[in-house]
Motif scaffolding. Structure first.
Motif, PDB file in Angstrom:
ATOM      1  N   PRO A 335       0.801  -1.235   0.000  1.00 50.08           N
ATOM      2  CA  PRO A 335       0.000   0.000   0.000  1.00 50.08           C
ATOM      3  C   PRO A 335       0.830   1.280   0.000  1.00 50.08           C
ATOM      4  N   ALA A 336       1.932   1.311   0.740  1.00 48.98           N
ATOM      5  CA  ALA A 336       2.700   2.550   0.845  1.00 48.98           C
ATOM      6  C   ALA A 336       3.268   2.967  -0.505  1.00 48.98           C
ATOM      7  N   ARG A 337       3.785   2.011  -1.267  1.00 50.75           N
ATOM      8  CA  ARG A 337       4.365   2.351  -2.570  1.00 50.75           C
ATOM      9  C   ARG A 337       3.283   2.733  -3.575  1.00 50.75           C
ATOM     10  N   ILE A 338       2.139   2.073  -3.513  1.00 47.77           N
ATOM     11  CA  ILE A 338       1.034   2.463  -4.395  1.00 47.77           C
ATOM     12  C   ILE A 338       0.560   3.868  -4.034  1.00 47.77           C
ATOM     13  N   ARG A 339       0.471   4.155  -2.744  1.00 42.81           N
ATOM     14  CA  ARG A 339       0.074   5.504  -2.306  1.00 42.81           C
ATOM     15  C   ARG A 339       1.069   6.534  -2.805  1.00 42.81           C
ATOM     16  N   ASP A 340       2.361   6.244  -2.733  1.00 44.89           N
ATOM     17  CA  ASP A 340       3.382   7.187  -3.206  1.00 44.89           C
ATOM     18  C   ASP A 340       3.173   7.528  -4.682  1.00 44.89           C
ATOM     19  N   VAL A 341       2.802   6.528  -5.470  1.00 43.69           N
ATOM     20  CA  VAL A 341       2.542   6.762  -6.892  1.00 43.69           C
ATOM     21  C   VAL A 341       1.404   7.756  -7.054  1.00 43.69           C
ATOM     22  N   THR A 342       0.334   7.571  -6.296  1.00 40.88           N
ATOM     23  CA  THR A 342      -0.835   8.445  -6.441  1.00 40.88           C
ATOM     24  C   THR A 342      -0.538   9.860  -5.952  1.00 40.88           C
ATOM     25  N   ILE A 343       0.212   9.987  -4.863  1.00 40.63           N
ATOM     26  CA  ILE A 343       0.558  11.307  -4.343  1.00 40.63           C
ATOM     27  C   ILE A 343       1.449  12.046  -5.332  1.00 40.63           C
ATOM     28  N   ALA A 344       2.414  11.319  -5.923  1.00 37.21           N
ATOM     29  CA  ALA A 344       3.309  11.934  -6.906  1.00 37.21           C
ATOM     30  C   ALA A 344       2.538  12.440  -8.120  1.00 37.21           C
ATOM     31  N   ALA A 345       1.408  11.805  -8.403  1.00 41.87           N
ATOM     32  CA  ALA A 345       0.601  12.199  -9.562  1.00 41.87           C
ATOM     33  C   ALA A 345      -0.382  13.318  -9.237  1.00 41.87           C
ATOM     34  N   GLY A 346      -0.428  13.765  -7.974  1.00 40.90           N
ATOM     35  CA  GLY A 346      -1.285  14.888  -7.620  1.00 40.90           C
ATOM     36  C   GLY A 346      -2.590  14.527  -6.934  1.00 40.90           C
ATOM     37  N   PHE A 347      -2.799  13.246  -6.645  1.00 40.59           N
ATOM     38  CA  PHE A 347      -3.994  12.860  -5.890  1.00 40.59           C
ATOM     39  C   PHE A 347      -3.754  13.126  -4.401  1.00 40.59           C
ATOM     40  N   ASN A 348      -4.816  13.416  -3.673  1.00 37.02           N
ATOM     41  CA  ASN A 348      -4.639  13.664  -2.242  1.00 37.02           C
ATOM     42  C   ASN A 348      -5.551  12.820  -1.362  1.00 37.02           C
ATOM     43  N   ARG A 349      -6.322  11.917  -1.976  1.00 29.59           N
ATOM     44  CA  ARG A 349      -7.142  11.007  -1.176  1.00 29.59           C
ATOM     45  C   ARG A 349      -6.832   9.589  -1.610  1.00 29.59           C
ATOM     46  N   PHE A 350      -6.380   8.788  -0.674  1.00 32.70           N
ATOM     47  CA  PHE A 350      -5.990   7.402  -0.956  1.00 32.70           C
ATOM     48  C   PHE A 350      -6.445   6.544   0.211  1.00 32.70           C
ATOM     49  N   GLU A 351      -7.254   5.533  -0.086  1.00 34.34           N
ATOM     50  CA  GLU A 351      -7.801   4.701   0.984  1.00 34.34           C
ATOM     51  C   GLU A 351      -7.942   3.264   0.522  1.00 34.34           C
ATOM     52  N   SER A 352      -7.544   2.329   1.374  1.00 34.61           N
ATOM     53  CA  SER A 352      -7.795   0.910   1.126  1.00 34.61           C
ATOM     54  C   SER A 352      -9.214   0.606   1.576  1.00 34.61           C
ATOM     55  N   VAL A 353     -10.052   0.099   0.645  1.00 36.65           N
ATOM     56  CA  VAL A 353     -11.472  -0.035   0.961  1.00 36.65           C
ATOM     57  C   VAL A 353     -11.969  -1.475   0.974  1.00 36.65           C
ATOM     58  N   SER A 354     -11.189  -2.410   0.436  1.00 40.15           N
ATOM     59  CA  SER A 354     -11.645  -3.801   0.418  1.00 40.15           C
ATOM     60  C   SER A 354     -10.454  -4.705   0.119  1.00 40.15           C
TER      61      SER A 354
END
Length: 366
Positions: A335-354
């Motif tokens: 999850p941490a590395r996937i989150r880093d990808v999204t943050i680097a792309a400009g997203f600011n909401r990241f949540e594991s939902v299932s």
């Protein structure tokens, strides 16, 4: 017991060798050789119809199995013996008959069961088939593209993941996203990026007839198959499939963008994520489905993690390295590395939902 100095082996730095531990490892390795060969045997049983025949007809002799499947008796006999030795089928010495337990029959013959296994064996066998290319890539630091692999990789991948999508996508994963099901029910536009043969795209199109879906993949052969599948499923009026890589797929103002088990395969996942952000509607959602993984390497030291690390070495990492950037996240990115990808792309909401035993689902929003 341990060895004496006379039994020291080169490369052990004069460390005494416990012969019991050594032989235990040797026999474990022999078991793994049998397991390696069994991947081919499972694919053989699937393609020749052996499992389905045993499930339909019950305890059988090799001659009976061969006759009903129009195959050679010698092959049926040796295949059955190998399956019995591995406890995939049972054997009755009194009757000379082999039987497929009903629980095994579900896992080996029911394609829409979440427990269906032959697809996993098929992608594994196709992956191993191309090992010589991976050896060369490892020596020169290069990659080996998804499109270059044996067809069993492409077919097996869909057959492995599709049962899980059937079981969880509509019933659990989409409802876990904030407000997405309501949008799809009213009528939304969605892009399924890295869609492969279109299993996930078609499922969503079947469930939400008021919405429109576009499946994107850079692999032309997979897109051709997806178009055929959509026509056969009767959803070609609301789903289309187009050839494009994740960094430049078309369309805009999508209410939903999905990526199923493919972000880690991309050479430039950050670039792909930026493009997702550019194509999403202001209140759109990006759903990322990735193989289940923990953030620490040791979190993944189990049967599922071992299989995924194997796929990562032989399939997913070479695929990423064959592309521009070649970030090589790996199949067990966590999850941490996937989150880093999204943050680097400009997203600011990241949540594991299932999550399931094989996948974790993330909700990403701008």
């Amino acid at each position: 017991m341990t060895t004496t100095d006379d039994a020291m082996t080169p490369g052990t730095n004069e460390v005494e060798i416990d012969m019991d531990k050594l032989m235990a490892f040797v026999f474990r390795a022999v078991d793994e050789v049998g397991a390696t060969l069994n991947a081919a045997l499972v694919v053989m049983g699937d393609k020749l119809g052996y499992y389905r025949d045993l499930a339909a007809h019950g305890p059988s002799t090799p001659n009976e199995l061969a006759g009903r499947t129009a195959t050679g008796e010698a092959y049926a006999r040796e295949w059955l013996n190998a399956q019995a030795a591995g406890s995939y089928v049972t054997y009755d010495p009194a009757t000379g008959r082999y039987a497929l337990p009903p629980e095994h029959a579900v896992a080996l013959t029911v394609e829409d069961s979440p427990a269906f296994l032959p697809g996993m064996f098929q992608i594994a066998l196709g992956t191993v088939h191309d090992t010589s290319h991976i050896l060369e890539a490892a020596r020169n630091g290069g990659g080996y593209g998804w499109h270059e692999h044996d067809a069993d990789v492409h077919v097996g991948c869909e057959r492995f993941f599709r049962p899980s999508y059937n079981a969880h996508l509509i019933a659990e994963w989409l409802p876990a996203l904030d407000g997405v099901v309501e949008k799809l029910e009213r009528g939304a536009t969605a892009a399924d990026v890295g869609c492969g043969h279109g299993a996930s795209t078609i499922l969503m199109a079947q469930a939400f007839p008021n919405s429109r879906f576009v499946g994107w993949d850079y692999h032309e052969a997979s897109i051709a198959t997806a178009r055929e599948r959509a026509a056969a499923a009767g959803v070609a009026d609301r789903v289309s499939f187009e050839v494009a890589p994740a960094s430049v797929f078309g369309g805009s103002d999508y209410d939903l963008v999905t990526m199923f088990d493919c972000l880690h395969d991309m050479g430039d996942p950050v670039g792909a994520a930026r493009h997702v952000r550019e194509t999403l509607a202001e209140d759109g959602t990006w759903m990322v489905v990735e193989p289940i993984a923990g953030d620490r390497v040791e979190d993944n030291f189990g049967p599922v993690g071992r299989a995924y690390y194997g796929f990562s070495t032989l399939l997913c990492t070479p695929s990423s390295l064959a592309q521009d950037v070649g970030l090589a996240l790996g199949t067990q990115a966590g999850p941490a590395r996937i989150r880093d990808v999204t943050i680097a792309a400009g997203f600011n909401r990241f949540e594991s939902v299932s999550e399931t035993p094989f996948n974790r689902v993330y909700e990403v929003r701008p």
